[in-house]
Motif scaffolding. Sequence first.
Motif, PDB file in Angstrom:
ATOM      1  N   VAL A 515       0.879  -1.177   0.000  1.00  0.00           N
ATOM      2  CA  VAL A 515       0.000   0.000   0.000  1.00  0.00           C
ATOM      3  C   VAL A 515       0.910   1.219   0.000  1.00  0.00           C
ATOM      4  N   ILE A 516       0.671   2.138  -0.940  1.00  0.00           N
ATOM      5  CA  ILE A 516       1.515   3.332  -1.038  1.00  0.00           C
ATOM      6  C   ILE A 516       0.655   4.561  -1.205  1.00  0.00           C
ATOM      7  N   VAL A 553       8.016   0.220  -8.800  1.00  0.00           N
ATOM      8  CA  VAL A 553       6.739   0.593  -9.424  1.00  0.00           C
ATOM      9  C   VAL A 553       6.208   1.851  -8.755  1.00  0.00           C
ATOM     10  N   SER A 554       5.537   2.663  -9.538  1.00  0.00           N
ATOM     11  CA  SER A 554       4.890   3.874  -9.012  1.00  0.00           C
ATOM     12  C   SER A 554       3.596   4.103  -9.780  1.00  0.00           C
ATOM     13  N   THR A 580      -1.843  -1.109  -3.790  1.00  0.00           N
ATOM     14  CA  THR A 580      -2.932  -0.181  -3.478  1.00  0.00           C
ATOM     15  C   THR A 580      -2.370   1.228  -3.368  1.00  0.00           C
ATOM     16  N   VAL A 581      -2.969   2.155  -4.076  1.00  0.00           N
ATOM     17  CA  VAL A 581      -2.520   3.539  -4.093  1.00  0.00           C
ATOM     18  C   VAL A 581      -3.535   4.386  -3.332  1.00  0.00           C
ATOM     19  N   GLY A 658       5.939   2.406   7.447  1.00  0.00           N
ATOM     20  CA  GLY A 658       7.322   2.712   7.140  1.00  0.00           C
ATOM     21  C   GLY A 658       7.560   4.158   6.789  1.00  0.00           C
ATOM     22  N   GLN A 659       6.505   4.951   6.653  1.00  0.00           N
ATOM     23  CA  GLN A 659       6.683   6.349   6.319  1.00  0.00           C
ATOM     24  C   GLN A 659       6.875   7.179   7.595  1.00  0.00           C
ATOM     25  N   LYS A 660       7.329   8.399   7.398  1.00  0.00           N
ATOM     26  CA  LYS A 660       7.569   9.291   8.522  1.00  0.00           C
ATOM     27  C   LYS A 660       6.264   9.636   9.241  1.00  0.00           C
ATOM     28  N   LYS A 661       6.336   9.743  10.588  1.00  0.00           N
ATOM     29  CA  LYS A 661       5.154  10.126  11.356  1.00  0.00           C
ATOM     30  C   LYS A 661       4.723  11.547  10.999  1.00  0.00           C
TER      31      LYS A 661
END
Length: 670
Positions: A515-516, A553-554, A580-581, A658-661
């Motif tokens: 999921v991105i 992939v993007s 999932t985007v 995994g992304q920044k808070k």
Amino acid sequence: MKRCFIVVSFLTFIICLAAKSFGQSLVITPNPAPIVLHLDATGNYNLQVSDVATITGQYNSVSLTPSTFTCNDIGQQIVIVNAANSSAGPSPLNYPYGIVCDAAGNIYVADSGNNQIKKITPGGLVSVFAGTGALGANNGAGSTATFNRPWGITMDKQGNIYVADAGNNLVRKITPLAQVSTVAGSGAKGAVNGAGMTASFNNPAGVVVDAAGDVFVVDSDNNLVRKIAPDGTVSTFAGNGQFSSLDGNGVAAGFYNPHGIAIDASGNLFITDGNNRIRRISPNADVTTFAGNTSGNVDGAGPAASFYFSIGITIDALGNVYIADTGNNEIRKATAGAFVTTIAGNGSIGSADGNGRNALFNAPIGIALDPAGNLYVTDAADNKIRKITPAGAVTTLVLGGGGTVIESASLPVSVTVESQPVITSTYNDITISAYPGCYPVLPDYRSKATATDNCAAQQVIFSQSPAPGTPLTVGSPQVVSLTATDESSATANISFTANVAFAGGPMVSFDQNPVILAGTSVQLSPRIGSDIARYSWSPATGLGDPFVRDPMVSPAVTTTYTLTVTSAAGCTGSAQVTVTVLEGLSIPNAFTPNGDGINDFWDIGHLVEYPSCTVDVFSRAGKLVFHSLGYGKPWAGTYNGSALPAGAYYYVIDLNDGQKKLSGQVTIIK
């Protein structure tokens, strides 16, 4: 004596001299063609008589020229086998090659088989001018100097003799007082240009001097014409070093084992080329074909004429070119306009004197003119010097043998020198997987194969048998052979067995569906079996490279990708993964929890799509007033069920992906 001539192949002929009526004739018979000599691991080959020929009859001496080969000799070469049954004392001449006349009518001969330079007076007296007869490259007085298979010979206007010392790969000089020195050459085989003895040659065969003192050398096995300036500097005047008959300027032209060389009054060089052509080189190094086109003995104009292994060449003051047409046993003449005629010899082997075509020759090699216009020819296989007057009368000036050689034979044999590749890759028996519904084919093992060669300059290519893509069958082992072939056509082989066994199928799977956020990327990392050879992803939308194992992939929207894998044996498997985007979060910085039904909750757009997220809100004093795992129920501005006062509060949102808070301020307004 009875004489016979047998054509073996291009540049190869047999000369056999039978004994008188008693005893078995001395005959050299070539081994069956092709004769291939493989250099050893060090890049050398020490030649034995048995490698190239068998000798029958009585003989007490035998020699091979050359007797060794190296990496510089790869390709077609000529080996001269000499055998003799002698009584006592040496023959006056032993396979004479080059010849030149001085202004007084003296003749100088490169007596190749005796490793000497002989002098013959106009009265026919033969003496040793230089060379002890032993093999060597010693300089000094003529009586102490040594040579190794001297070939071409010429003279400058001061009376100095220049010798193409073929076996030593040197160019030598002999003064009128018989002092011998080395003009150029290190002695090693090569094609290195440079000053004097730093340069190298490979079997120099012909030599001539121009009016300025430049020495031109036919560097036979290098397929080059070299120039030695008066200061000793060696350069390449013409030739690219490759076997060819290409015309052009200087190093753009090609030759094929050229041998003889002569120069006319205008400074044009004339070359007897091994491709049965006479080549002309202008003073500015323009190379053209003067006469000849293919093997034969046809007279005619320019390319309509034909020759067979011509060696010796000389030119008169009118520009007429005289050629010792060795393979045809004829003496040919080409006018300045390149019209070729035969002036002596009829193609048969023999030693009969006579007029013009009634005379016979036996491998004529060297040819020279004296001041009176007489031609002199080294009739090499008969060890004789023949004279041809301007009227065409052929006589024998010097007889070979001197009564001391009972019988002799000489055989030039064509051989091919090859390097030797060695395959360094190792292959044990290999098991190839077959899958239900898919039967494998033979993989391509060439791309990962490696080899070395005993001659470093040789490139190696691989071939495979059976060919890649050959269908395989479970239970039927297939023997696979890899062959390494280098530029000299030498080969090396290895074999192994490919077995086929059933397996569950090419393995491919994914641990999770990523999921991105929109506008970000993720790397897809499948689990892959060990025998996969190719990867193919679809669709290509948002893919960096659809043919790698782990692409970035993007996608702009949620996309399901399919990965198809192909085993080395051609079977396939596939698996899917969904990326999932998510749209970016929309975080309000204020809300009004006053119960009017409008903006009563802190609604964060798209946060519900992150079920693993945590949301924490703190008062200005740092007290935790709200905590949520997931955000299925938005915050109403309360703490323990009681409404919080208006004011600024601080939040921390952790998406746990995994992304920044995310952090910031939200204000309760009342």
